[in-house]
Design a protein around this motif. Sequence first.
Motif, PDB file in Angstrom:
ATOM      1  N   ALA A  28       5.345  15.359  77.273  1.00  0.00           N
ATOM      2  CA  ALA A  28       4.711  14.559  77.792  1.00  0.00           C
ATOM      3  C   ALA A  28       3.942  16.157  78.967  1.00  0.00           C
ATOM      4  O   ALA A  28       4.935  16.772  79.823  1.00  0.00           O
ATOM      5  CB  ALA A  28       4.558  13.478  79.171  1.00  0.00           C
ATOM      6  N   GLU A  29       2.775  16.179  79.923  1.00  0.00           N
ATOM      7  CA  GLU A  29       2.934  17.091  80.520  1.00  0.00           C
ATOM      8  C   GLU A  29       2.828  16.065  81.561  1.00  0.00           C
ATOM      9  O   GLU A  29       1.389  15.381  81.839  1.00  0.00           O
ATOM     10  CB  GLU A  29       1.158  17.509  80.131  1.00  0.00           C
ATOM     11  N   VAL A  30       3.391  16.491  82.578  1.00  0.00           N
ATOM     12  CA  VAL A  30       3.377  15.893  84.230  1.00  0.00           C
ATOM     13  C   VAL A  30       2.225  17.037  85.027  1.00  0.00           C
ATOM     14  O   VAL A  30       2.299  17.474  85.289  1.00  0.00           O
ATOM     15  CB  VAL A  30       4.613  16.080  84.810  1.00  0.00           C
ATOM     16  N   ARG A  31       0.938  15.555  85.759  1.00  0.00           N
ATOM     17  CA  ARG A  31       0.376  15.943  86.595  1.00  0.00           C
ATOM     18  C   ARG A  31       0.744  15.618  88.475  1.00  0.00           C
ATOM     19  O   ARG A  31      -0.037  14.042  87.995  1.00  0.00           O
ATOM     20  CB  ARG A  31      -1.429  15.589  86.110  1.00  0.00           C
ATOM     21  N   ALA A  32       0.976  16.134  88.950  1.00  0.00           N
ATOM     22  CA  ALA A  32       1.678  15.763  89.795  1.00  0.00           C
ATOM     23  C   ALA A  32       0.594  15.623  91.602  1.00  0.00           C
ATOM     24  O   ALA A  32      -0.083  16.861  91.635  1.00  0.00           O
ATOM     25  CB  ALA A  32       2.893  16.097  90.652  1.00  0.00           C
ATOM     26  N   LEU A  33       0.301  14.576  91.915  1.00  0.00           N
ATOM     27  CA  LEU A  33      -0.641  14.377  92.999  1.00  0.00           C
ATOM     28  C   LEU A  33      -0.548  15.529  93.775  1.00  0.00           C
ATOM     29  O   LEU A  33       0.442  15.538  94.792  1.00  0.00           O
ATOM     30  CB  LEU A  33      -1.041  12.964  93.049  1.00  0.00           C
ATOM     31  N   ARG A  34      -1.537  16.107  94.083  1.00  0.00           N
ATOM     32  CA  ARG A  34      -1.021  16.974  95.913  1.00  0.00           C
ATOM     33  C   ARG A  34      -2.056  16.261  96.645  1.00  0.00           C
ATOM     34  O   ARG A  34      -3.439  16.643  96.585  1.00  0.00           O
ATOM     35  CB  ARG A  34      -1.504  18.294  94.934  1.00  0.00           C
ATOM     36  N   MET A  35      -1.230  15.952  97.657  1.00  0.00           N
ATOM     37  CA  MET A  35      -2.257  15.110  98.634  1.00  0.00           C
ATOM     38  C   MET A  35      -2.278  15.884  99.718  1.00  0.00           C
ATOM     39  O   MET A  35      -1.292  17.142 100.099  1.00  0.00           O
ATOM     40  CB  MET A  35      -0.117  14.184  99.799  1.00  0.00           C
ATOM     41  N   PRO A  36      -2.790  15.360 100.522  1.00  0.00           N
ATOM     42  CA  PRO A  36      -3.685  16.635 101.819  1.00  0.00           C
ATOM     43  C   PRO A  36      -2.408  16.345 103.023  1.00  0.00           C
ATOM     44  O   PRO A  36      -1.573  16.190 103.068  1.00  0.00           O
ATOM     45  CB  PRO A  36      -4.852  15.969 101.961  1.00  0.00           C
ATOM     46  N   ALA A  37      -2.993  17.325 103.699  1.00  0.00           N
ATOM     47  CA  ALA A  37      -2.548  17.665 104.885  1.00  0.00           C
ATOM     48  C   ALA A  37      -0.199  17.998 104.873  1.00  0.00           C
ATOM     49  O   ALA A  37      -0.361  18.191 105.866  1.00  0.00           O
ATOM     50  CB  ALA A  37      -2.458  16.100 106.012  1.00  0.00           C
ATOM     51  N   ARG A  38      -0.398  18.463 103.830  1.00  0.00           N
ATOM     52  CA  ARG A  38       1.165  19.222 103.497  1.00  0.00           C
ATOM     53  C   ARG A  38       0.743  20.331 102.888  1.00  0.00           C
ATOM     54  O   ARG A  38      -0.015  20.279 101.970  1.00  0.00           O
ATOM     55  CB  ARG A  38       1.951  18.171 103.503  1.00  0.00           C
ATOM     56  N   GLY A  39       2.102  21.053 102.859  1.00  0.00           N
ATOM     57  CA  GLY A  39       1.984  21.929 101.644  1.00  0.00           C
ATOM     58  C   GLY A  39       1.062  22.886 101.420  1.00  0.00           C
ATOM     59  O   GLY A  39       0.543  23.715 102.397  1.00  0.00           O
ATOM     60  N   GLY A  40       0.838  23.310 100.134  1.00  0.00           N
ATOM     61  CA  GLY A  40      -0.264  24.067 100.177  1.00  0.00           C
ATOM     62  C   GLY A  40      -1.989  23.188 100.424  1.00  0.00           C
ATOM     63  O   GLY A  40      -2.751  24.245 100.418  1.00  0.00           O
ATOM     64  N   ARG A  41      -1.706  22.471 101.063  1.00  0.00           N
ATOM     65  CA  ARG A  41      -3.178  21.325 101.152  1.00  0.00           C
ATOM     66  C   ARG A  41      -2.850  21.527 102.593  1.00  0.00           C
ATOM     67  O   ARG A  41      -3.542  20.487 103.122  1.00  0.00           O
ATOM     68  CB  ARG A  41      -3.519  20.459 100.372  1.00  0.00           C
ATOM     69  N   HIS A  42      -2.416  21.840 103.325  1.00  0.00           N
ATOM     70  CA  HIS A  42      -1.643  21.394 104.942  1.00  0.00           C
ATOM     71  C   HIS A  42      -3.115  21.672 105.817  1.00  0.00           C
ATOM     72  O   HIS A  42      -3.297  20.947 106.860  1.00  0.00           O
ATOM     73  CB  HIS A  42      -0.890  22.047 105.305  1.00  0.00           C
ATOM     74  N   LEU A  43      -4.223  22.419 105.414  1.00  0.00           N
ATOM     75  CA  LEU A  43      -5.220  22.254 106.170  1.00  0.00           C
ATOM     76  C   LEU A  43      -6.694  21.323 105.931  1.00  0.00           C
ATOM     77  O   LEU A  43      -8.134  21.479 106.569  1.00  0.00           O
ATOM     78  CB  LEU A  43      -5.771  23.718 105.935  1.00  0.00           C
ATOM     79  N   ASP A  44      -6.386  20.636 104.078  1.00  0.00           N
ATOM     80  CA  ASP A  44      -6.761  19.738 103.785  1.00  0.00           C
ATOM     81  C   ASP A  44      -7.053  18.098 104.668  1.00  0.00           C
ATOM     82  O   ASP A  44      -5.822  17.735 105.018  1.00  0.00           O
ATOM     83  CB  ASP A  44      -6.963  19.134 103.180  1.00  0.00           C
ATOM     84  N   PRO A  45      -7.991  17.348 105.234  1.00  0.00           N
ATOM     85  CA  PRO A  45      -7.829  16.248 106.068  1.00  0.00           C
ATOM     86  C   PRO A  45      -7.189  14.558 104.909  1.00  0.00           C
ATOM     87  O   PRO A  45      -7.607  15.131 103.602  1.00  0.00           O
ATOM     88  CB  PRO A  45      -8.694  16.298 106.466  1.00  0.00           C
ATOM     89  N   MET A  46      -6.511  14.135 105.692  1.00  0.00           N
ATOM     90  CA  MET A  46      -6.296  13.310 104.655  1.00  0.00           C
ATOM     91  C   MET A  46      -7.960  12.401 104.933  1.00  0.00           C
ATOM     92  O   MET A  46      -7.930  12.076 105.502  1.00  0.00           O
ATOM     93  CB  MET A  46      -4.907  12.297 105.466  1.00  0.00           C
ATOM     94  N   PRO A  47      -7.862  11.208 103.407  1.00  0.00           N
ATOM     95  CA  PRO A  47      -8.549  10.586 103.705  1.00  0.00           C
ATOM     96  C   PRO A  47      -8.777   9.507 104.796  1.00  0.00           C
ATOM     97  O   PRO A  47      -7.639   8.718 105.219  1.00  0.00           O
ATOM     98  CB  PRO A  47      -8.508   9.654 102.319  1.00  0.00           C
TER      99      PRO A  47
END
Length: 259
Positions: free
Chosen positions: A50-69
Amino acid sequence: MTGIRPGTAGDWLLIPAPQRGPAFQLFCFPHAGGDATAYTPLAHALAPLAEVRALRMPARGGRHLDPMPSSFDALVRTVAAEVRRYRGGRFGFYGQSLGALLAFEVARALPPGERPELVVVAASEPPQLWAGGIPEERDADSLLRHAGLGELIAAEPELRQLALAAVQRDLDLRRTYRYRSRPPVECDLYAVAGDADPMVGAAQLDGWAELTTGRFGRSIVPGGHLLATVAQPGPVELLASVIGRAPEPLVRELQCSTP
């Protein structure tokens, strides 16, 4: 599996170990405050099955500038749209703790006929029991400790503050969640918890059974509250068996494998 470079699909999905023409895609949903990179060991352990596709949540890591819904419902709608955009062929969901709740609600939000083949929920009570407020013992600090991360980041004050802020944002989002009674999903549903989990026990998994018309399995495996982390792949044997369309006798064994 060395030498495999991670990839992404849009802003929302990390592919830690891309596979060529994977037979199955496993979308993975992180715990409160968690990052997609926690599923890297699992991705390598399941390849090439299987190929794992992991959810990148906003407001952390590489998406720290993206707003949370703004609400849990808005997050569900957004993630469901991303899954529809990037899924192909056979696929399923795995989520742990808060990620298990999100995985199940995203599965319900997808149109019938476009839902995952299976949903594996780890370290989580069924959503009927999430209706009340968050217990005091599940504040951001205690969740870090129960997840086994407290000591790991205790010596890094800046890292600790970042982790606490990410957990708190997810808890604030979770407070907007409202369970709605709907017809059961047709996906196979497997509920799992660690034998050393201080927050979720075997009896709390039973309520998941009423939420599916597909096959249901319940299992207790070695581990604490978080099964898949940056240091350990998690319930690889269980996931491999259900992805491989485990025969009915194995499902019955999983149902009876609790103490």
